[in-house]
Design an enzyme around this catalytic site. Structure first.
Site, PDB file in Angstrom:
ATOM      1  CE  LYS A  89      40.353  37.252  44.872  1.00 44.44           C
ATOM      2  NZ  LYS A  89      39.619  36.650  43.740  1.00 44.44           N
ATOM      3  CD  GLU A 111      45.707  35.416  52.040  1.00 44.78           C
ATOM      4  OE1 GLU A 111      46.254  36.304  52.714  1.00 44.78           O
ATOM      5  OE2 GLU A 111      44.582  35.551  51.526  1.00 44.78           O
ATOM      6  CB  SER A 377      33.060  38.350  40.599  1.00 48.17           C
ATOM      7  OG  SER A 377      33.233  37.041  40.081  1.00 48.17           O
TER       8      SER A 377
HETATM    9  C1  LIG Z   1      38.782  35.550  43.850  1.00 53.40           C
HETATM   10  C2  LIG Z   1      37.588  35.591  42.987  1.00 53.40           C
HETATM   11  C3  LIG Z   1      36.314  35.161  43.440  1.00 53.40           C
HETATM   12  C4  LIG Z   1      36.097  34.535  44.793  1.00 53.40           C
HETATM   13  O1  LIG Z   1      36.384  35.360  45.885  1.00 53.40           O
HETATM   14  P1  LIG Z   1      35.240  36.028  46.740  1.00 53.40           P
HETATM   15  O2  LIG Z   1      35.957  36.579  47.914  1.00 53.40           O
HETATM   16  O3  LIG Z   1      34.255  34.962  47.108  1.00 53.40           O
HETATM   17  O4  LIG Z   1      34.618  37.084  45.915  1.00 53.40           O
HETATM   18  C5  LIG Z   1      35.233  35.284  42.599  1.00 53.40           C
HETATM   19  N1  LIG Z   1      35.366  35.776  41.332  1.00 53.40           N
HETATM   20  C6  LIG Z   1      36.562  36.190  40.876  1.00 53.40           C
HETATM   21  C7  LIG Z   1      36.637  36.720  39.486  1.00 53.40           C
HETATM   22  C8  LIG Z   1      37.707  36.112  41.681  1.00 53.40           C
HETATM   23  O5  LIG Z   1      38.897  36.518  41.189  1.00 53.40           O
END
Ligand SMILES: *Cc1c(COP(=O)(O)O)cnc(C)c1O
Length: 393
Positions: A89, A111, A377
């Site tokens: 993020k 938000e 992610s």
């Molecule tokens: C917020 C988050 C997501 C989901 O958000 P996307 O905008 O779909 O990437 C996925 N993985 C993690 C670790 C997150 O913090």
């Protein structure tokens, strides 16, 4: 055919800017400026330098040897879990805060649902010395105490959203209201590839560093830039957009999008937008949306807060509608079991969102020569209490 946004802000039939008139000046200013400002060499230099020295990029592309042996294919993990603040993020919040500064904005709003985007925003506001106000549903504030504490420690003000279901959607409404009332000095940092144009395209561009690095790293490790498959989880879709970006128009790369099935796609408790969604408008964008027959937005459910969103970014709605990406839904149980499995097979405790992406390995057969990239992610520190409760650790 291109899968990128067109000059009107659409991906196929999805996207656009469906906003109240009061918001038009803010969004229009952004639309006119974002490509010009982000293309400036000084912007690029500052963005690249912060990604390198502050976020810790490039993140490694790790060959997962035990996983590869078990599934008899070549599995690489893109290590976004190693980014500062623990997930992808921050790539986006760094980009948007630099844009906000160049637009002369002094007050930042955001938000947040589970608090991850709030923390990433509070972090870059501290970095730049800008005022930060994060809207968060009252229920979420109770559920996500550690992230609320992080934001406060970083100097942000956390304002509770007291209306409706007192969760993310209500926090978003409060943020939009704030922006309408403070059009001159305030910039709204959106946390995924959602919202009115130009946000989906802008956020995708900031996150596209993920696939840019994958190309360079695969060239070095495999002697070719393109994988056979790229797999990512989709909440709003920003980590997925970043992981797909430079492969979108090359159809030799198979794209797999993983959604949260919650307790099951047909259970009434899920966030499987492509399977259940119909065309509708949410947060200023025409996209696929989980809704009742009379068009009311359905409350989504997933054990992972980051995937608990009733819509999906317009880029992904188009990838689904055109068949460019294959969409797979994964239940809470499948994802949680993969959280444990990845921990014990590779020594990597994933965010529960990311764990959904790995469950594809049980659903699809890959060839031994296939190069499969899974976007990891985020890391699982934030989810430890959920893992503890679930597995009685
Ligand atoms: C917020 C988050 C997501 C989901 O958000 P996307 O905008 O779909 O990437 C996925 N993985 C993690 C670790 C997150 O913090």
């Amino acid at each position: 055919m291109s899968y990128h946004v067109n000059e009107k802000g659409y991906y196929g039939e999805f996207g656009g800017a469906y906003i109240p008139e009061m918001l038009y000046p803010n969004v229009e200013e952004l639309r006119q400026q974002y490509l010009k400002i982000t293309a400036e060499p000084s912007f690029q230099e500052e963005f690249d330098a912060l990604l390198k020295d502050y976020v810790g990029r490039p993140t490694p592309l790790y060959f997962a040897e035990r996983l590869s042996a078990k599934y008899n294919t070549k599995i690489y993990l893109k290590r976004e879990d190693l980014c500062h603040t623990g997930a992808h993020k921050v790539n986006n919040t760094i980009g948007q805060i630099l844009l906000a500064k160049r637009l002369g904005k002094t007050r930042i709003i955001a938000e947040t649902g589970a608090g991850q985007h709030g923390v990433a925003t509070a972090t870059v506001c501290a970095l730049m010395g800008l005022q930060c106000i994060v809207y968060m549903g009252e229920i979420d504030i109770e559920r996500q105490a550690p992230n609320v504490a992080r934001m406060k420690m970083l100097g942000a003000e956390v304002r509770p959203a007291l209306s409706g279901s007192r969760t993310l959607k209500d926090a978003t409404n409060e943020a939009i209201r704030d922006w309408i009332n403070n059009p001159v000095d305030t910039y709204y940092i959106i946390g995924s590839v959602v919202g009115p144009h130009p946000y989906p395209d802008m956020v995708a561009r900031f996150q596209s560093v993920i696939s840019k690095e994958i190309k360079e790293q695969l060239l070095e490790k495999e002697g070719k830039e393109n994988p056979d498959y790229v797999i990512a989880c989709v909440g709003g879709g920003s980590n997925a957009a970043g992981a797909y970006y430079h492969f979108l128009d090359d159809e030799s790369v198979n794209i797999i999008a993983v959604e949260a099935a919650g307790l099951g796609v047909d259970s009434g408790e899920s966030a499987a937008t492509s399977a259940l969604g119909k065309v509708g408008v949410i947060h200023g964008s025409k996209t696929l949306l989980m809704q009742s027959l009379d068009g009311q937005i359905t409350e989504p459910y997933s054990i992972s807060a980051g995937l608990d969103y009733p819509g999906v970014g317009p880029m992904h709605a188009n990838l689904f509608a055109t068949g460019r990406a294959e969409f797979i839904s994964i239940t809470d149980e499948q994802a949680m079991n993969w959280g444990l499995k990845l921990s014990q097979m590779e020594g990597l405790i994933p965010a529960i969102e990311s764990a959904h992406a790995f469950a594809v390995l049980d659903q699809k057969q890959f060839k031994p020569t296939d190069v499969v990239v899974i976007n990891l992610s985020g890391r699982g520190d934030k989810d430890l209490n959920t893992y503890i409760d679930y597995f009685k650790l």
